[in-house]
Design a protein around this motif. Structure first.
Motif, mmCIF file in Angstrom:
data_model
loop_
_atom_site.group_PDB
_atom_site.id
_atom_site.type_symbol
_atom_site.label_atom_id
_atom_site.label_comp_id
_atom_site.label_asym_id
_atom_site.label_seq_id
_atom_site.Cartn_x
_atom_site.Cartn_y
_atom_site.Cartn_z
ATOM 1 N N HIS A 1 -28.385 32.909 -6.765
ATOM 2 C CA HIS A 1 -29.672 33.473 -6.361
ATOM 3 C C HIS A 1 -29.527 34.988 -6.212
ATOM 4 O O HIS A 1 -28.535 35.472 -5.660
ATOM 5 C CB HIS A 1 -30.128 32.854 -5.037
ATOM 6 N N PRO A 2 -30.496 35.767 -6.688
ATOM 7 C CA PRO A 2 -30.355 37.227 -6.625
ATOM 8 C C PRO A 2 -30.066 37.770 -5.232
ATOM 9 O O PRO A 2 -29.330 38.751 -5.088
ATOM 10 C CB PRO A 2 -31.711 37.730 -7.147
ATOM 11 N N TYR A 3 -30.618 37.125 -4.198
ATOM 12 C CA TYR A 3 -30.384 37.608 -2.834
ATOM 13 C C TYR A 3 -29.001 37.223 -2.305
ATOM 14 O O TYR A 3 -28.605 37.663 -1.224
ATOM 15 C CB TYR A 3 -31.453 37.085 -1.885
ATOM 16 N N MET A 4 -28.282 36.388 -3.051
ATOM 17 C CA MET A 4 -26.912 36.037 -2.673
ATOM 18 C C MET A 4 -25.892 36.929 -3.388
ATOM 19 O O MET A 4 -24.683 36.773 -3.173
ATOM 20 C CB MET A 4 -26.628 34.578 -3.012
ATOM 21 N N ARG A 5 -26.337 37.819 -4.228
ATOM 22 C CA ARG A 5 -25.440 38.628 -5.047
ATOM 23 C C ARG A 5 -25.577 40.112 -4.692
ATOM 24 O O ARG A 5 -26.658 40.554 -4.336
ATOM 25 C CB ARG A 5 -25.757 38.393 -6.528
ATOM 26 N N SER B 1 -24.573 37.020 3.208
ATOM 27 C CA SER B 1 -25.675 37.109 2.244
ATOM 28 C C SER B 1 -26.745 36.065 2.542
ATOM 29 O O SER B 1 -27.947 36.336 2.436
ATOM 30 C CB SER B 1 -25.141 36.927 0.819
ATOM 31 N N TYR C 1 -28.460 37.126 6.252
ATOM 32 C CA TYR C 1 -29.144 38.412 6.351
ATOM 33 C C TYR C 1 -30.046 38.732 5.158
ATOM 34 O O TYR C 1 -30.917 39.586 5.272
ATOM 35 C CB TYR C 1 -28.128 39.541 6.523
ATOM 36 N N SER C 2 -29.843 38.064 4.023
ATOM 37 C CA SER C 2 -30.620 38.405 2.829
ATOM 38 C C SER C 2 -31.401 37.225 2.259
ATOM 39 O O SER C 2 -32.631 37.266 2.184
ATOM 40 C CB SER C 2 -29.699 38.983 1.742
ATOM 41 N N ALA C 3 -30.716 36.183 1.863
ATOM 42 C CA ALA C 3 -31.372 35.118 1.100
ATOM 43 C C ALA C 3 -32.165 34.151 1.966
ATOM 44 O O ALA C 3 -33.262 33.718 1.604
ATOM 45 C CB ALA C 3 -30.340 34.347 0.274
ATOM 46 N N ARG D 1 -34.268 30.592 0.909
ATOM 47 C CA ARG D 1 -34.531 30.649 -0.534
ATOM 48 C C ARG D 1 -33.331 30.193 -1.352
ATOM 49 O O ARG D 1 -33.484 29.781 -2.500
ATOM 50 C CB ARG D 1 -34.917 32.078 -0.927
ATOM 51 N N ALA D 2 -32.125 30.307 -0.793
ATOM 52 C CA ALA D 2 -30.918 29.945 -1.546
ATOM 53 C C ALA D 2 -30.437 28.532 -1.256
ATOM 54 O O ALA D 2 -29.446 28.086 -1.851
ATOM 55 C CB ALA D 2 -29.798 30.944 -1.250
#
Length: 484
Positions: free
Chosen positions: A401-405, A413, A416-418, A421-422
């Protein structure tokens, strides 16, 4: 679970990362290029190099397996109906809380509880929760509704001696009815029996006297005795509002935590819902007590739910302080949305703001709070961790997932980010309940429609329940006015 499923071996092969439990370290650890294997509902291998038999093989490439999250404090039978109403409401003359003026007015009828429950559980599953504590009023069929969702549920029937109301928006009155309390407690015990003996094998129970200021000493002692007899924990809302703190000190000259200790209720079998307003909280001036020390010495646990309080400018002071003093703290989603990963992220940020430094709550501490700490409150070592012999409760996270990268630190990740969604797949008790981000056990659209209908009915009649006779637009105005 059928005999066939009990014998079935599922091999999740070549995971990019496995968040496994290391008993020697007493910690979660990362294992890369790992295999996770379960026989029925039990983990039989968690590490590298599995070469045994398998009935089902699942490709784990590009995925992280992490333990199912434990949500230790929720009110899923009512909270979904408050969406769009309570996000910006509090009583400025009642300690900024929404408990006394607004929540009783907006509460939906019990006939909608099963649908609200499904909506909330759907949110939990999609955010990686596999075990939750359901603090709701007793109702027929509750256990079956929770079991049908596939989650591991701990039913926490609520009961109390008094109901509160505000007659004017600046004071709170308590209507005491011990006869009704006895009936409610008996109904709670019947719920406990239905949960612990449920054929699904996934349900448990705890007793939940509602609030420290609405329960008599006698009722609480009866509940404690029953919980000990049944071998289940007990949870009570305490130190959750300025109103409650003032009421308990007015009645007894003792803080809520001191009073619980005076009644010999504050011990390692008790979970304090919220535990914010200790005597040293910056909004209070009561220097003559040592609530923090009492919590520390008693072994009592704290259920921390930052979102519902942050909405009103209120916060625990502060998460790392409690944990590093040895107070066991778990995480709950007291309010909507029941998104555990959002709650975990906010727990970190609120602690850092409260303390004024970035070390006030670490990712490790918050992840532990949402897994092994919550499991400890339930007296379990087979959930909240991935370990051989433990329950097969876990999530698979999509590392692509883009928010995990970039993917150097997957849990950071994720939190704080994904976020949710992941979360790709979720398993509870060895059974898949979420597949490719889709629920397999809940008709969310049907449940949501029922909650929407119930909310519409509720807000149409709020003036009948409000002390000032206000309508919905006066009580909870829209963000912007509507124009034709």
């Amino acid at each position: 679970m059928s005999d066939t499923n009990q014998a079935r071996i599922t091999h999740i092969q070549n995971l990019a990362t496995l968040v496994a439990w290391d008993a020697e370290l007493g910690s979660h650890v990362y294992i890369e290029n790992a295999d996770l294997v379960m026989r029925g509902n039990t983990v039989i291998h968690a590490g590298t190099g599995y070469s045994g038999p398998a009935d089902v093989v699942v490709a784990g490439s590009g995925l992280m397996a992490m333990p199912g999250l434990v949500n230790i404090h929720t009110h899923p039978s009512s909270e979904p109906g408050n969406r769009g109403l309570l996000e910006e409401l509090g009583s400025d003359k009642l300690g900024q809380s929404s408990l006394y003026e607004y929540m009783p007015v907006f509460r939906m009828g019990i006939e909608t509880a099963q649908y609200a429950n499904q909506v909330a559980v759907a949110e939990m599953l999609l955010s990686g929760v596999t075990t939750y504590v359901d603090m709701s009023l007793p109702r027929p069929g509750w256990a079956d509704v929770v079991a049908a969702t596939g989650i591991r549920g701990v039913l926490g029937p609520m009961f109390r001696s008094a109901a509160w109301r505000t007659p004017d928006g600046h004071s709170v009155e308590y209507a005491w009815d011990e006869a009704a309390a006895v009936k409610s407690f008996e109904a709670a015990l019947a719920v406990v029996d239905s949960a612990v003996n449920h054929p699904s094998g996934r349900l448990g129970a705890m007793l939940c006297p509602s609030q420290v200021d609405t329960c008599s000493s006698e009722l609480l002692k009866q509940a404690q005795a029953a919980a000990r007899r049944l071998g289940i924990p007990m949870q009570i809302h305490a130190a959750q509002s300025v109103v409650e703190f003032s009421e308990m000190t007015r009645r007894h000259g003792r803080t809520p935590i001191e009073w619980l200790d005076d009644q010999e209720l504050l011990d390692g079998d008790l979970i304090i819902g919220h535990g914010i307003f200790l005597n040293d909280h910056r909004t209070l001036y009561w220097p003559h007590a040592d609530d923090f020390g009492l919590l520390q010495r008693s072994g009592a646990h704290v259920a921390h739910c930052p979102t519902v309080f942050a909405r009103r400018g209120i916060a625990l002071s502060f998460l790392g302080r409690y944990l590093r003093a040895g107070i066991n703290v778990g995480i709950g989603t007291d309010t909507f949305p029941h998104n555990m990963l959002d709650e975990m992220r906010l727990a970190c940020y609120v602690a850092r703001l409260q303390a004024g430094h970035f070390r006030a709550a670490s990712t490790e501490e918050v992840f532990n709070a949402a897994t092994v700490n919550g499991a400890r409150m339930l007296g379990r070592e087979d959930i909240g961790r991935i370990t051989v012999g433990g329950k097969a409760d876990f999530s698979l996270v999509d590392l692509s997932h883009p928010y995990m990268r970039p993917g150097r630190e997957p849990l950071r990740s994720l939190i704080y980010s994904a976020g949710d969604r992941a979360i790709r797949d979720v398993y509870v008790d060895g059974e898949q309940v979420v597949q490719n981000g889709k629920l397999l056990t809940i008709d969310l659209e049907e449940a949501m429609q029922q909650v929407e209908r119930a909310q519409a009915q509720t807000i149409a009649t709020v003036s009948q329940r409000d002390y000032a006779g206000r309508g919905i637009d006066a009580m909870s105005p829209r963000v912007f006015p509507c124009r034709a």
